[in-house]
Design an enzyme around this catalytic site. Structure first.
Site, PDB file in Angstrom:
ATOM      1  N   GLY A  20       0.814  -1.207   0.000  1.00  0.00           N
ATOM      2  CA  GLY A  20       0.000   0.000   0.000  1.00  0.00           C
ATOM      3  C   GLY A  20       0.848   1.258   0.000  1.00  0.00           C
ATOM      4  N   ASP A  21       0.177   2.397  -0.172  1.00  0.00           N
ATOM      5  CA  ASP A  21       0.836   3.704  -0.168  1.00  0.00           C
ATOM      6  C   ASP A  21       1.853   3.833  -1.297  1.00  0.00           C
ATOM      7  OD1 ASP A  21      -0.542   4.217   2.284  1.00  0.00           O
ATOM      8  OD2 ASP A  21       0.993   3.014   3.289  1.00  0.00           O
ATOM      9  N   LYS A  24      -0.793   5.291  -5.810  1.00  0.00           N
ATOM     10  CA  LYS A  24      -1.737   4.974  -6.887  1.00  0.00           C
ATOM     11  C   LYS A  24      -2.554   6.191  -7.282  1.00  0.00           C
ATOM     12  CE  LYS A  24      -3.501   1.681  -4.192  1.00  0.00           C
ATOM     13  NZ  LYS A  24      -2.510   1.405  -3.155  1.00  0.00           N
ATOM     14  N   GLY A  25      -2.831   7.050  -6.266  1.00  0.00           N
ATOM     15  CA  GLY A  25      -3.717   8.197  -6.468  1.00  0.00           C
ATOM     16  C   GLY A  25      -3.244   9.114  -7.578  1.00  0.00           C
ATOM     17  N   GLY A  48      -6.087   5.867   2.259  1.00  0.00           N
ATOM     18  CA  GLY A  48      -5.986   7.322   2.405  1.00  0.00           C
ATOM     19  C   GLY A  48      -5.176   7.890   1.264  1.00  0.00           C
ATOM     20  N   HIS A  49      -5.708   8.891   0.592  1.00  0.00           N
ATOM     21  CA  HIS A  49      -4.905   9.537  -0.441  1.00  0.00           C
ATOM     22  C   HIS A  49      -5.078  11.047  -0.356  1.00  0.00           C
ATOM     23  CE1 HIS A  49      -8.469   7.525  -2.230  1.00  0.00           C
ATOM     24  NE2 HIS A  49      -8.813   8.781  -2.356  1.00  0.00           N
ATOM     25  N   THR A  50      -4.000  11.714  -0.644  1.00  0.00           N
ATOM     26  CA  THR A  50      -3.983  13.164  -0.545  1.00  0.00           C
ATOM     27  C   THR A  50      -4.095  13.749  -1.946  1.00  0.00           C
ATOM     28  OG1 THR A  50      -2.528  12.886   1.332  1.00  0.00           O
ATOM     29  CG2 THR A  50      -2.618  15.085   0.375  1.00  0.00           C
ATOM     30  N   GLN A 230      -5.600  -0.459  -0.911  1.00  0.00           N
ATOM     31  CA  GLN A 230      -4.547  -1.252  -0.268  1.00  0.00           C
ATOM     32  C   GLN A 230      -3.669  -1.853  -1.383  1.00  0.00           C
ATOM     33  OE1 GLN A 230      -7.953  -1.724   1.088  1.00  0.00           O
ATOM     34  NE2 GLN A 230      -7.296   0.061   2.187  1.00  0.00           N
ATOM     35  N   THR A 307      -3.368   7.305   9.353  1.00  0.00           N
ATOM     36  CA  THR A 307      -3.090   7.247  10.792  1.00  0.00           C
ATOM     37  C   THR A 307      -1.925   8.146  11.208  1.00  0.00           C
ATOM     38  OG1 THR A 307      -1.579   5.396  10.431  1.00  0.00           O
ATOM     39  CG2 THR A 307      -3.861   4.835  10.951  1.00  0.00           C
ATOM     40  N   GLY A 308      -1.182   8.695  10.248  1.00  0.00           N
ATOM     41  CA  GLY A 308      -0.022   9.532  10.569  1.00  0.00           C
ATOM     42  C   GLY A 308       1.171   8.736  11.085  1.00  0.00           C
ATOM     43  N   ARG A 311       6.060   5.269   8.407  1.00  0.00           N
ATOM     44  CA  ARG A 311       6.082   3.980   7.697  1.00  0.00           C
ATOM     45  C   ARG A 311       7.446   3.322   7.851  1.00  0.00           C
ATOM     46  NH1 ARG A 311       3.431   7.054   2.690  1.00  0.00           N
ATOM     47  NH2 ARG A 311       1.271   7.056   3.425  1.00  0.00           N
TER      48      ARG A 311
HETATM   49  P1  IMP Z   1      -6.832  -2.811   8.485  1.00  0.00           P
HETATM   50  O1  IMP Z   1      -7.111  -2.816   7.018  1.00  0.00           O
HETATM   51  O2  IMP Z   1      -7.136  -1.495   9.134  1.00  0.00           O
HETATM   52  O3  IMP Z   1      -7.489  -3.965   9.182  1.00  0.00           O
HETATM   53  O4  IMP Z   1      -5.269  -3.015   8.697  1.00  0.00           O
HETATM   54  C1  IMP Z   1      -4.608  -4.245   8.384  1.00  0.00           C
HETATM   55  C2  IMP Z   1      -3.220  -3.978   7.829  1.00  0.00           C
HETATM   56  O5  IMP Z   1      -3.326  -3.356   6.553  1.00  0.00           O
HETATM   57  C3  IMP Z   1      -2.368  -3.034   8.679  1.00  0.00           C
HETATM   58  O6  IMP Z   1      -1.015  -3.433   8.561  1.00  0.00           O
HETATM   59  C4  IMP Z   1      -2.564  -1.681   8.002  1.00  0.00           C
HETATM   60  O7  IMP Z   1      -1.481  -0.814   8.252  1.00  0.00           O
HETATM   61  C5  IMP Z   1      -2.620  -2.122   6.550  1.00  0.00           C
HETATM   62  N1  IMP Z   1      -3.367  -1.198   5.674  1.00  0.00           N
HETATM   63  C6  IMP Z   1      -4.695  -1.113   5.514  1.00  0.00           C
HETATM   64  N2  IMP Z   1      -5.009  -0.177   4.610  1.00  0.00           N
HETATM   65  C7  IMP Z   1      -3.857   0.332   4.171  1.00  0.00           C
HETATM   66  C8  IMP Z   1      -3.535   1.326   3.189  1.00  0.00           C
HETATM   67  O8  IMP Z   1      -4.387   1.919   2.522  1.00  0.00           O
HETATM   68  N3  IMP Z   1      -2.203   1.567   3.025  1.00  0.00           N
HETATM   69  C9  IMP Z   1      -1.234   0.907   3.701  1.00  0.00           C
HETATM   70  N4  IMP Z   1      -1.492  -0.038   4.621  1.00  0.00           N
HETATM   71  C10 IMP Z   1      -2.796  -0.317   4.847  1.00  0.00           C
END
Ligand code: IMP
Length: 414
Positions: A20-21, A24-25, A48-50, A230, A307-308, A311
């Site tokens: 993730g991150d 893609k946005g 989350g995307h900015t 994700q 979540t801030g 990483r």
């Molecule tokens: P959950 O999706 O909140 O249950 O989190 C499960 C795992 O996926 C955790 O390690 C999160 O940090 C990760 N995760 C969920 N959504 C994202 C995302 O959009 N970007 C990066 N990590 C994500």
């Protein structure tokens, strides 16, 4: 650009290849104006995307990155789990920026609703896992519990907003009962009910069956850009279980989430950073530590948009990229944030050694020149080109897009 756009065809999906991150946005925002429909298929406000729109920063968790493009139909698919107050806030924000979203928004009747109490359950489960030494590091957005209630067949779907009357209250009370008896969490029934009523008023006109998407594609011949959420290594089936999210994050999962047939897909863009990051717990074979991790984090601005959290940072893993390419059927790569590596002397990459039949780290030479804002392949330093070509060779997928900075135009298109 035109040649690249033509190569994408009429239904294209953008999928993260790492944890993730990947950014893609930016690709979605760039491509959105060339498609008729922008769709999100799965996941929820854990994403989350900015987006910078007219100089102002917006952080979205549920609306797709392409939502700012006037005139485009925006779909939230059946595979999604939607926290209604978050969605309403995003709608308020985007409308305040002068962008009319409601008339072009279509939310699947089958998408599930994330109740506030699911967030409490998420937090309680994480506390319990932490006490046992095995927390996942979730975003605490109630995603796991929402999919749990969905597959338990006790969840609340968006269709319940069509008639938020006595039945809805009965259903909420039944969920409250399960929440209390299974997780020891008390649900504020009145608050949840009021939130659902408020959402029903605003969102009723947007609710739709996913058959409407099929009609847009097959009858009205509209083109569709699907925004994956994700990423592959967080997929509940194919990722690094149990350190994954609770939804299907692959191209196949995106089609499932939107009720689209596999044969409709004409292209699949895999997105990977030129290095690698992860938030939350779980394996990370190329993780860097100490000053090196700190340098990548600072240069890449690697702090979670949701979540801030800082990483975890490390290097590219072409074994993972290759696997993601195979699982998703990538037709091309978008390698992002190449400029973050500009000052590295040497760049370690994990890769497969066919002779030794084992994974090895190779050190590729850094280019030690700024690539920030470079938009043409010819102007890229030779060693940066070789880095990109290494990825192409190892994955046998062409890199069509290379990101060289945060700005929209800072991209090499080949
Ligand atoms: P959950 O999706 O909140 O249950 O989190 C499960 C795992 O996926 C955790 O390690 C999160 O940090 C990760 N995760 C969920 N959504 C994202 C995302 O959009 N970007 C990066 N990590 C994500």
């Amino acid at each position: 650009m035109q040649e690249f756009l033509t190569s994408l065809g009429s239904v294209s999906v953008v999928i993260g290849a790492q944890w993730g991150d990947e950014g893609k946005g930016k690709a979605i925002d760039m491509l959105a104006e060339h498609f008729d429909v922008i769709a999100r298929a799965s996941g929820g406000a854990n994403a989350g995307h900015t987006i910078i729109y007219q100089g102002k920063k917006h952080v979205f968790h549920l609306l797709p990155s392409g939502s700012f493009h006037a005139g485009k139909k925006v779909i939230l698919g059946s595979g999604m789990v939607i926290h209604l107050p978050t969605l309403l806030q995003e709608i308020t924000d985007i409308q305040a920026a002068g962008v009319d979203i409601l008339p072009r928004l279509g939310i699947s009747l089958a998408a599930h609703i994330v109740l506030d109490c699911y967030r409490d359950i998420d937090a309680a489960l994480e506390d319990r896992r932490a006490a046992q030494g095995g927390k996942i590091g979730t975003t605490k957005r109630g995603i796991g519990p929402a999919y749990m209630f969905k597959t338990m067949r006790s969840g609340l779907r968006m269709e319940s907003l069509l008639d938020p009357s006595a039945d809805l209250r009965k259903n909420i009370e039944a969920i409250a009962d399960l929440v209390q008896s299974h997780f020891g969490v008390a649900m504020d029934i009145e608050k949840e009910f009021d939130q659902l009523q408020a959402a029903a008023k605003q969102l009723k006109s947007t609710l739709t069956s996913m058959d409407a998407l099929l009609e847009l594609m097959y009858v009205k011949r509209q083109t569709v850009l699907i925004e994956g959420a994700q990423a592959t290594l967080l997929d509940v089936d194919h990722g690094t279980y149990p350190y994954v999210t609770s939804s299907a994050t692959t191209a196949a999962g995106a089609l499932q989430g939107l009720g689209l047939p596999p044969k409709c897909l004409t292209s699949c863009i895999g997105v990977a950073k030129a290095y690698c990051t992860r938030v939350g717990e779980g394996e990370f074979k190329t993780e860097a530590t100490g000053a090196v991790a700190e340098r990548l984090r600072e240069r890449g601005g690697e702090y979670g948009a949701t979540t801030g959290r800082p990483r975890r940072c490390g290097w590219l893993d072409t074994i993972d990229l290759n696997r993601a390419a195979l699982i998703n059927g990538f037709t091309c790569w978008n390698i992002t944030k190449l400029d973050v590596l500009d000052e590295e002397q040497e760049i370690p990459v994990r890769t497969w050694d066919a002779t030794r039949k084992e994974a090895v780290f190779v050190k590729l030479p850094g280019w030690k020149t700024s690539t920030k804002g470079v938009t043409s392949w010819e102007r890229l330093p030779v060693l940066a080109k070789e880095y990109i070509q290494f990825i192409e060779r190892k994955t046998r997928i062409p890199v069509r897009l290379t990101g060289t900075g945060q700005g929209m135009g800072e991209m090499i298109i080949r």
